[in-house]
Scaffold this motif. Structure first.
Motif, short mmCIF file in Angstrom:
data_model
loop_
_atom_site.label_atom_id
_atom_site.label_comp_id
_atom_site.label_asym_id
_atom_site.label_seq_id
_atom_site.Cartn_x
_atom_site.Cartn_y
_atom_site.Cartn_z
N ALA A 40 0.84 -1.18 0.00
CA ALA A 40 0.00 0.00 0.00
C ALA A 40 0.89 1.24 0.00
CB ALA A 40 -0.92 0.00 1.21
N PRO A 41 0.35 2.40 -0.44
CA PRO A 41 1.16 3.62 -0.47
C PRO A 41 1.75 3.95 0.90
CG PRO A 41 -0.85 3.94 -1.71
CD PRO A 41 -0.99 2.62 -1.01
N GLY A 42 3.06 4.18 0.94
CA GLY A 42 3.75 4.52 2.17
C GLY A 42 3.97 3.37 3.12
N LYS A 43 3.65 2.13 2.73
CA LYS A 43 3.77 0.97 3.60
C LYS A 43 4.78 -0.03 3.04
CE LYS A 43 0.45 2.46 6.25
NZ LYS A 43 0.74 2.96 7.62
N GLN A 44 5.19 -0.98 3.87
CA GLN A 44 6.13 -2.02 3.46
C GLN A 44 5.43 -3.06 2.59
OE1 GLN A 44 7.49 -3.75 7.14
NE2 GLN A 44 5.56 -4.80 7.53
N ARG A 45 6.21 -3.75 1.76
CA ARG A 45 5.70 -4.85 0.97
C ARG A 45 5.62 -6.09 1.85
NH1 ARG A 45 8.15 -5.93 -4.95
NH2 ARG A 45 7.61 -3.70 -4.97
N THR A 46 4.46 -6.77 1.87
CA THR A 46 4.22 -7.91 2.75
C THR A 46 3.68 -9.10 1.97
OG1 THR A 46 2.00 -7.11 3.31
CG2 THR A 46 3.81 -6.45 4.76
N LEU A 47 3.93 -10.29 2.51
CA LEU A 47 3.46 -11.53 1.90
C LEU A 47 1.94 -11.66 2.06
CD1 LEU A 47 4.08 -14.36 0.63
CD2 LEU A 47 4.19 -15.20 2.98
N VAL A 48 1.26 -12.00 0.97
CA VAL A 48 -0.16 -12.31 0.99
C VAL A 48 -0.37 -13.82 1.02
CG1 VAL A 48 -2.36 -12.10 -0.23
CG2 VAL A 48 -0.74 -10.19 -0.22
N ALA A 49 0.26 -14.54 0.09
CA ALA A 49 0.12 -15.99 0.01
C ALA A 49 1.27 -16.57 -0.80
CB ALA A 49 -1.21 -16.39 -0.64
N ARG A 50 1.69 -17.79 -0.46
CA ARG A 50 2.77 -18.49 -1.15
C ARG A 50 2.32 -19.90 -1.47
NH1 ARG A 50 8.01 -16.99 -0.98
NH2 ARG A 50 7.69 -15.86 0.99
N ILE A 51 2.81 -20.47 -2.60
CA ILE A 51 2.43 -21.81 -3.00
C ILE A 51 3.64 -22.55 -3.56
CG2 ILE A 51 1.68 -21.06 -5.31
CD1 ILE A 51 -0.61 -23.18 -5.04
N SER A 52 3.78 -23.83 -3.20
CA SER A 52 4.86 -24.68 -3.71
C SER A 52 4.41 -25.37 -4.99
CB SER A 52 5.25 -25.73 -2.67
OG SER A 52 4.26 -26.75 -2.60
N VAL A 53 5.35 -26.08 -5.65
CA VAL A 53 5.02 -26.80 -6.87
C VAL A 53 3.97 -27.87 -6.61
CG1 VAL A 53 6.87 -28.52 -6.64
CG2 VAL A 53 6.00 -27.92 -8.92
N ASN A 54 3.92 -28.41 -5.40
CA ASN A 54 2.96 -29.45 -5.05
C ASN A 54 1.67 -28.91 -4.47
OD1 ASN A 54 4.62 -31.63 -5.86
ND2 ASN A 54 5.77 -31.47 -3.94
N GLY A 55 1.50 -27.59 -4.45
CA GLY A 55 0.26 -26.99 -4.00
C GLY A 55 0.15 -26.71 -2.52
N ILE A 56 1.26 -26.81 -1.77
CA ILE A 56 1.24 -26.46 -0.35
C ILE A 56 1.22 -24.95 -0.22
CG2 ILE A 56 2.39 -26.74 1.87
CD1 ILE A 56 1.31 -29.32 0.57
N THR A 57 0.33 -24.41 0.62
CA THR A 57 0.10 -22.98 0.67
C THR A 57 0.34 -22.40 2.05
OG1 THR A 57 -2.26 -23.33 1.09
CG2 THR A 57 -1.58 -23.03 -1.20
N VAL A 58 0.69 -21.11 2.08
CA VAL A 58 0.82 -20.32 3.29
C VAL A 58 0.11 -19.00 3.04
CG1 VAL A 58 2.40 -19.14 4.86
CG2 VAL A 58 3.00 -21.38 3.94
N TYR A 59 -0.67 -18.52 4.03
CA TYR A 59 -1.42 -17.28 3.90
C TYR A 59 -1.11 -16.34 5.05
CZ TYR A 59 -4.42 -19.64 0.49
OH TYR A 59 -4.90 -20.32 -0.60
N ALA A 60 -1.13 -15.04 4.76
CA ALA A 60 -1.10 -14.05 5.82
C ALA A 60 -2.39 -14.16 6.64
CB ALA A 60 -0.98 -12.65 5.24
N ASP A 61 -2.27 -13.92 7.96
CA ASP A 61 -3.45 -14.03 8.82
C ASP A 61 -4.58 -13.12 8.37
OD1 ASP A 61 -1.61 -14.50 11.96
OD2 ASP A 61 -2.23 -15.93 10.42
N SER A 62 -4.25 -11.96 7.83
CA SER A 62 -5.26 -10.98 7.46
C SER A 62 -6.14 -11.41 6.29
CB SER A 62 -4.60 -9.64 7.13
OG SER A 62 -3.69 -9.78 6.06
N VAL A 63 -5.71 -12.42 5.51
CA VAL A 63 -6.47 -12.84 4.33
C VAL A 63 -6.97 -14.27 4.44
CG1 VAL A 63 -5.13 -11.25 2.91
CG2 VAL A 63 -4.53 -13.68 2.95
N LYS A 64 -6.64 -14.99 5.49
CA LYS A 64 -7.10 -16.38 5.65
C LYS A 64 -8.62 -16.43 5.64
CE LYS A 64 -3.15 -18.28 8.18
NZ LYS A 64 -2.67 -18.77 9.49
N GLY A 65 -9.16 -17.37 4.87
CA GLY A 65 -10.60 -17.52 4.76
C GLY A 65 -11.24 -16.64 3.71
N ARG A 66 -10.49 -15.67 3.16
CA ARG A 66 -11.02 -14.77 2.15
C ARG A 66 -10.33 -14.93 0.80
NH1 ARG A 66 -10.51 -9.42 2.56
NH2 ARG A 66 -8.61 -9.50 3.83
#
Length: 114
Positions: A40-66
């Motif tokens: 966001a403007p004036g803010k740091q770049r942060t992770l939203v979600a990551r995915i491996s080749v096998n489909g294993i995922t990690v989400y930021a707490d702020s977007v989990k479920g959405r």
């Protein structure tokens, strides 16, 4: 080298949905991790979600479920389905590829109005 191109950003009202895409090309390693970040403007770049080749995922707490990240290895493309969007989700969204080093797309702007 690897190149990344994002698409799908735009203006949406709070509570709405958008689907982002990131197409990768070049010397792609099949085992590489891919991810979505946002800034966001004036803010740091942060992770939203990551995915491996096998489909294993990690989400930021702020977007989990959405939000949902997915990967189509045959198309060398990842997606980010964003639901129940909030004004705090407004940011430039960047695609990321990691093997020996980070590769970044140029970003796509998502604006959520209240």
């Amino acid at each position: 080298q690897v190149q990344l191109v994002e698409s799908g950003g735009g203006l949406v009202q709070a509570g709405g949905s958008l689907r982002l895409s990131c197409a990768a090309s070049g010397s792609i390693k099949s085992g590489a991790y891919m991810a979505w970040f946002r800034q966001a403007p004036g803010k740091q770049r942060t992770l939203v979600a990551r995915i491996s080749v096998n489909g294993i995922t990690v989400y930021a707490d702020s977007v989990k479920g959405r939000f949902l990240i997915s990967r189509d290895n045959a198309k060398n493309t990842i997606y980010l389905q964003m639901n129940s969007l909030k004004p705090d989700d407004t940011a430039v969204y960047y695609c990321n590829y990691f093997w020996n080093a980070d590769v970044w797309g140029k970003g796509t702007l998502v604006t959520v109005s209240s």
